[in-house]
Design a protein around this motif. Structure first.
Motif, short mmCIF file in Angstrom:
data_model
loop_
_atom_site.label_atom_id
_atom_site.label_comp_id
_atom_site.label_asym_id
_atom_site.label_seq_id
_atom_site.Cartn_x
_atom_site.Cartn_y
_atom_site.Cartn_z
N VAL A 26 30.82 4.12 69.08
CA VAL A 26 30.35 3.58 67.80
C VAL A 26 29.06 4.28 67.37
N ALA A 27 28.14 4.43 68.32
CA ALA A 27 26.87 5.09 68.01
C ALA A 27 27.10 6.54 67.60
N ARG A 28 27.99 7.23 68.32
CA ARG A 28 28.27 8.63 67.98
C ARG A 28 28.84 8.75 66.56
N ALA A 29 29.70 7.79 66.19
CA ALA A 29 30.31 7.84 64.85
C ALA A 29 29.26 7.64 63.75
N VAL A 30 28.36 6.70 63.96
CA VAL A 30 27.34 6.42 62.95
C VAL A 30 26.40 7.62 62.81
N VAL A 31 25.99 8.18 63.94
CA VAL A 31 25.09 9.35 63.89
C VAL A 31 25.79 10.53 63.24
N ALA A 32 27.06 10.74 63.58
CA ALA A 32 27.81 11.87 62.99
C ALA A 32 27.93 11.74 61.48
N GLU A 33 28.17 10.50 61.00
CA GLU A 33 28.30 10.30 59.56
C GLU A 33 26.97 10.54 58.85
N SER A 34 25.87 10.11 59.46
CA SER A 34 24.56 10.35 58.83
C SER A 34 24.25 11.83 58.77
N ARG A 35 24.63 12.58 59.81
CA ARG A 35 24.40 14.03 59.79
C ARG A 35 25.28 14.71 58.75
N ARG A 36 26.53 14.23 58.64
CA ARG A 36 27.44 14.81 57.65
C ARG A 36 26.88 14.65 56.25
N ARG A 37 26.18 13.52 56.00
CA ARG A 37 25.60 13.27 54.68
C ARG A 37 24.21 13.88 54.54
N GLY A 38 23.71 14.49 55.63
CA GLY A 38 22.40 15.14 55.57
C GLY A 38 21.25 14.17 55.43
N LEU A 39 21.35 13.01 56.06
CA LEU A 39 20.32 11.98 55.92
C LEU A 39 19.20 12.19 56.95
#
Length: 715
Positions: free
Chosen positions: A428-441
């Motif tokens: 779950v943590a990996r998914a949230v971090v990956a999505e934030s990086r994909r959005r460049g946050l």
């Protein structure tokens, strides 16, 4: 000075890529030479190892690099205590030269004068006689006593050809048996060489991943929960609970913090530390390699032990029958014929060869088995318990919805959650971090991070406490009112999504929805397991009831579903099933699965599992396909069938030879020949039967056409 401390090894001959060393340490009966050979062979750059106890020599062929030579010398100068196993001495190796000499001596005996044949035959038979006497005095009536009695009877009646022929056949049989068993050991050792791994290090104030072989002394290595510590060094930042059972044998975790020394091979159960490396290189992984070797090459399963015990009980029967025949008939030849027949040789040799060949076959099919008992248990299980995430599903969660409250921007909610979970080793943590990086946050600065296993994360952002996790964690444990997002969460769950709640300073901020895809082969794998006698399949998950039921319905074949579980709940369910009479396997891949993996009769870890899960499991899948469980079951069933057939063949054929010898229909030489020939045939069958790949593994050709060799080496 102890036997473990001296004397050291000396290089007596060396050419490019090959060296011969000598040491009186090899005479130590407690030194397990097969284990030492495996340890040397596991070093990178080593191609071949041969050890001769009575020649006190070790021959090592390697890649010629100075680092490889230094590693070998360092290991031999510091032989680990695990290499000493009193009472675990294996069968003595018979050299080809000795076997050839014994054969020639036996063939020439009929043509030699009595005056020369008598002393030569007694001299040739002396080792067998002395070994039999030693065994009788210290171990009781074993096969060595039968051999000595048969040779002794023949020598006493001056039948020197028979005595020498028996000695020659015993030598030839021992040589071929050792060769067969060594081949099965070598096949198994080939699976245990460590693969190249990547580690996290800090360089230029950035955390990066580098190959394990690129580590240098002084590197700052970063390790988090569930990871294996790859170096020896000193903690320079952070604190953690270390499981050092593989090194020290101590089962309780040890707390380490800044300034503490740590050793490679320890597993981080909780926390995160930065370690300044003092010792690098693959030799620091010795504890890990040694554990696999010890489990796989030394241990025997309960079934093997029972067969060995029964075989040992038949030896006194043969010995007693030979003595009774001699007393009743005074026929030394008939008594010697009986004494050359032994049940235990075929049984005791075929069993480890079958098991090791089966383990090798499983390894090349993508299943690493840590010991004979794992193979034995796999053939007996009737229940499999799956942790949902990462086993029945891909474990690759993806964020589908970000739903904030009170006008908060979605990207702000996502960045806050990702910052808190950035270093949490959970899907779950990996998914949230990956999505934030994909959005460049950009992620906010986080401090005082606390990971609550199977619940969530607590962290501080600009002095305010942020909670990210399950509804149970936020509402029941932390007292956060989640009512404002209840309807939103319920609607998302009906779509089969998992929900992550985010709160700050005790107030709910919103929810993040994630979806995990089912493995495409999962339904087929469950059906294959049912066909192979698995009567009960159970799914465990920490998800909400609606999500769990949706997944179970989609898969089919699942008999029980348990939801909203904590790690201790999983282990409790495993124990409850065992107490109700089930023999079960547990399949998982996370840090929080370790208690259940240890509690199960067979713990199974997926290939992408955390190091703690891999360390706890008895079976590790090396390919990301659940159908390998059915393949492993087939290998286990075939090995069990081969063991039963070899036992029946050994008892049946040797009983026939024994009957013929008792009736005086065959001579001692013929009896010895038939016994040794049957043993070799049975051992060869065991190796061949268990090395065939099952038909259920044919799908592997499609998923890994050129990767098999590289994957099976991963420990």
């Amino acid at each position: 000075m102890t036997a473990h401390a001296a004397p050291t090894f000396t290089v007596v001959h060396e050419v490019a890529g090959r060296m011969r060393l000598r040491s009186r340490r090899l005479y130590d009966p407690a030194l397990d030479l097969a284990y030492l050979e495996a340890l040397i062979g596991a070093l990178p750059g080593v191609d071949e190892v041969r050890i001769n106890r009575w020649g006190a020599s070790v021959v090592v062929a390697h890649d010629g690099r100075p680092e490889t030579r230094a590693r070998v010398l360092n290991l031999l100068d510091h032989v680990p205590p695990d290499a000493y196993a009193p009472g675990n001495a294996g069968r003595e190796e018979v050299s080809a030269l000795t076997v050839t000499g014994q054969g020639l001596a036996a063939a020439l005996t009929p043509f030699a004068p009595q005056t020369a044949a008598a002393p030569a035959s007694w001299l040739m038979g002396a080792p067998t006689l002395l070994k039999g006497l030693h065994t009788l005095l210290y171990d009781g009536v074993k096969v060595e006593v039968l051999d000595a009695a048969a040779v002794g009877f023949s020598l006493l009646r001056r039948d020197y050809f028979t005595a020498n022929a028996i000695v020659a056949m015993l030598g030839l049989g021992g040589y071929l048996e050792h060769w067969t068993e060594k081949r099965s050991d070598d096949l198994l050792k080939s699976l245990l060489r460590p693969a190249v791994e990547e580690v996290s290090v800090e360089r230029d104030a950035r955390e990066i991943r580098i190959p394990f072989d690129s580590l240098t002394v002084g590197d700052l290595v970063i390790c988090g929960a569930g990871e294996l510590l790859p170096v020896d060094g000193v903690v320079v930042d952070g604190d953690a609970a270390l499981n050092q059972s593989s090194i020290t044998g101590e089962s309780l975790p040890v707390h380490v913090s800044e300034g503490d020394e740590v050793l490679s091979g320890a597993v981080i159960e909780d926390g995160r530390i930065k370690v300044a490396a003092r010792a690098v290189g693959r030799e620091t992984s010795m504890a890990r390699i040694g554990r696999f070797l010890e489990n796989s090459l030394r241990t025997r399963s309960a079934s093997q032990k029972r067969s060995d015990e029964l075989a040992d009980k038949l030896v006194p029967v043969t010995f007693g029958l030979g003595l009774v025949l001699f007393v009743l008939t005074r026929d030394v030849s008939r008594a010697a014929s009986v004494l050359t027949v032994d049940y235990s040789c075929a049984i005791k040799l075929a069993s480890p060869v079958a098991v090791k060949s089966g383990m090798h076959t499983a390894g090349h099919c993508g299943v690493l088995l840590k010991g004979a008992q794992a193979l034995d248990n796999l053939s007996r299980i009737d229940t499999i318990v799956f942790d949902k995430t990462g086993t029945l599903t891909r474990g690759d969660l993806a964020v589908t919805d970000v739903r904030p409250l009170d006008g908060m921007a979605p990207h702000a909610l996502l960045a806050l959650a990702a910052g808190a979970e950035e270093h949490y080793a959970h899907p779950v943590a990996r998914a949230v971090v990956a999505e934030s990086r994909r959005r460049g946050l950009p992620l906010p600065p986080i401090s005082q991070v606390d990971f609550i296993v199977a619940h969530g994360v607590s962290a501080y952002v600009e002095g305010e406490r942020v909670l990210v996790g399950s509804r149970h964690f936020l509402e029941d444990d932390e007292g956060v009112d989640c009512a404002p997002v209840r309807d939103e969460a319920r609607a998302l769950r009906r779509e089969g999504k998992s929900i992550l709640y985010v709160a700050r300073s005790g107030r709910i901020l919103g929810v993040i929805a994630l979806r995990d895809e089912l493995r495409p082969e999962a339904a087929e794998a469950l059906a294959m397991l049912k066909e192979r006698g698995i009567t009960t399949i159970v799914m465990l998950t920490g998800d909400h009831r609606d999500t769990a039921r949706s997944i179970a319905d989609a898969l089919g074949g699942i008999d029980e579903v348990h939801w909203e579980l904590k790690p201790e709940d999983k282990a409790a369910i495993v124990r409850r099933l065992q107490e109700s009479g089930h023999t079960l396997a547990f399949a998982g891949d996370g840090v929080n699965d370790a208690p259940a993996l240890l509690s199960a009769d067979v713990g199974i870890c997926m290939p992408g599992g955390a190091d703690l899960a891999r360390d706890s499991a008895q079976v590790v899948l090396l390919e990301d396909d659940l159908r390998l469980l059915a393949v492993a079951r087939d290998v286990a069933d075939r090995t069990r069938l081969a063991l039963r057939r070899t036992f029946q063949a050994a008892v049946g054929f040797n009983s026939a030879v024994l009957l013929a010898a008792t009736l005086g229909r065959i001579s001692p030489v013929v009896s010895a020949f038939l016994h040794n020939a049957s043993t070799l045939c049975i051992v060869s069958y065991a190796a061949a039967a268990c090395r065939r790949r099952p038909a259920s593994a044919d799908f592997l050709e499609a998923i890994k056409p050129s990767q098999e060799a590289s994957h099976v080496r991963h420990p």
